[in-house]
Design an enzyme around this catalytic site. Structure first.
Site, PDB file in Angstrom:
ATOM      1  N   CYS A  21       3.045  -5.655   7.305  1.00  0.00           N
ATOM      2  CA  CYS A  21       1.807  -5.979   8.004  1.00  0.00           C
ATOM      3  C   CYS A  21       0.610  -5.524   7.175  1.00  0.00           C
ATOM      4  CB  CYS A  21       1.793  -5.307   9.375  1.00  0.00           C
ATOM      5  SG  CYS A  21       0.223  -5.492  10.262  1.00  0.00           S
ATOM      6  N   ASP A  75       7.779  -6.698   8.230  1.00  0.00           N
ATOM      7  CA  ASP A  75       7.910  -8.027   8.828  1.00  0.00           C
ATOM      8  C   ASP A  75       9.130  -8.690   8.198  1.00  0.00           C
ATOM      9  OD1 ASP A  75       5.550  -7.802  10.353  1.00  0.00           O
ATOM     10  OD2 ASP A  75       4.323  -8.478   8.673  1.00  0.00           O
TER      11      ASP A  75
END
Length: 284
Positions: free
Chosen positions: A192, A199
Site C-alpha cells: 500500500c 497487497d
C-alpha cells in the site's frame, strides 16, 4: 520513460487521507467519508497523457454491504462496482470501507434506493462514470470461484536475489517470433502506498506481438514485491512497461487482488478487448 522519481512524496492529495490514521466508525449514512486520489499522480510519472493508450475499469467487490429496510430490518448483499478509468480520481479503499459502514444503520425503502445512492456518491467522489450492481443473497450462488485463463508461469525454477522494482528485467526479453498468448501469475505482491501493508494479487497478461521470455517476465512481476503503489497504479505501470520494453501490438493486463476490509480491487486495462465477467479467485 523514468521510474525512479517518487511522484507521491510531496503530493498534497495524499496528505488528508484517513488511510493509515486512527478512525472512528460511523454507522449512519455519511457520503463525505469517501475520498478520491487523483489518477494523474501516477500517470504523470509513467508519462501517460489524457489520451490514454488503453481502456478499462476498476472492478470492486464489496462483501460487507448492509443496510436497514423500511421497517428497520437488516439487509445484506454483495456489491459490484465498475469505475471507468477516465474518472479524475480513483477511490481510496479505506474511505470506501468507512462509507459502506455508514450505511449499516441507515434505512432505505428498496434496493433501487441503495443502488441510486451508491451510484451518485461514488460518481461524485471519482468524478467519473460508475456502474453499481447489488447481488442479493438469493443470487449468491452465481458468485462462483474461477481461475484466470492462460498459462501460469509461477513454476519456473528461478533464483531471486533482488526484490526492488526494476522494469529493466524486460530489456531484451522478446524473440523475433510473433505470438498470441495469455500468461498468468499468482505471485504479484506490492505494498500500500500509504501504510506499506502487503497487497496480494494474481495477474493475467494477454498479448499479441513478439514472444516474451517468461523467466524475465516473472522476475519483473516479482520485483513489485517491495514496491509501494495502489493496485490501479501497479496495473497501469505493468501495461506501460510491457508496451515499452516488449512492443506488444495488442495487450491486456488484468489483476485480481485479495480483499481487505471486505473489499477487493480488480483493475482491468486493455487496448483491444472488454473487461470479462467478474468471477472471484480462490484467494478472494
Amino acid at each position: 520513460m523514468t521510474h525512479n522519481h517518487d511522484p507521491y512524496s510531496d503530493a498534497q492529495a495524499l496528505k488528508g487521507l484517513t488511510l493509515g490514521q486512527a478512525t472512528q466508525y460511523q454507522a449512519e449514512y455519511d457520503p463525505s467519508l469517501l475520498q478520491g486520489v487523483p489518477r494523474k499522480l501516477n500517470r504523470d510519472a509513467i508519462e501517460l497523457t489524457t489520451e490514454l493508450p488503453f481502456h478499462g475499469t476498476d472492478i470492486w467487490t464489496g462483501y460487507e454491504l448492509s443496510w436497514l429496510n423500511g421497517k428497520g430490518k437488516p439487509v445484506v448483499a454483495i456489491l459490484q462496482v465498475h469505475l471507468d478509468i477516465h474518472s479524475v480520481n480513483l477511490i481510496e479503499s479505506k474511505s470506501f470501507k468507512l462509507y459502506l459502514n455508514s450505511l449499516n444503520q441507515t434505512r432505505f425503502n428498496n434496493l433501487d434506493a441503495v443502488k441510486d445512492t451508491l451510484t451518485t456518491d461514488l460518481s461524485q467522489c471519482a468524478q467519473g462514470e460508475v456502474t453499481v450492481k447489488i447481488i442479493e443473497p438469493k443470487h449468491f450462488t452465481i458468485e462462483r470461484i474461477s481461475e484466470l485463463p492462460g498459462n501460469c508461469i509461477d513454476d519456473l525454477d528461478i533464483e531471486i536475489f533482488d526484490y526492488q522494482f526494476n522494469p529493466e528485467y524486460l530489456l531484451d526479453s522478446t524473440e523475433e517470433k510473433n505470438v498470441a498468448e495469455t500468461l498468468t501469475s499468482n505471485l504479484l505482491k506490492s505494498n500500500c502506498l500509504i501504510t506499506s501493508q502487503p497487497d496480494w494479487g494474481s495477474v493475467m497478461i494477454r498479448y499479441q506481438g513478439p514472444k516474451i521470455d517468461r523467466e524475465k517476465l516473472l522476475r519483473y512481476l516479482i520485483s513489485f514485491r517491495q514496491h509501494n503503489e495502489f493496485h490501479e497504479q501497479c496495473v497501469e505501470r505493468i501495461f506501460m512497461d510491457l508496451k515499452q520494453y516488449c512492443h506488444c501490438a495488442k495487450l491486456t493486463v488484468y489483476a485480481r487482488y485479495t480483499r481487505r476490509g471486505g473489499l477487493d480491487i480488480n483493475p482491468f486495462r486493455s487496448d483491444f478487448e472488454q473487461a470479462p465477467d467478474s468471477h472471484r479467485l480462490a484467494r478472494q
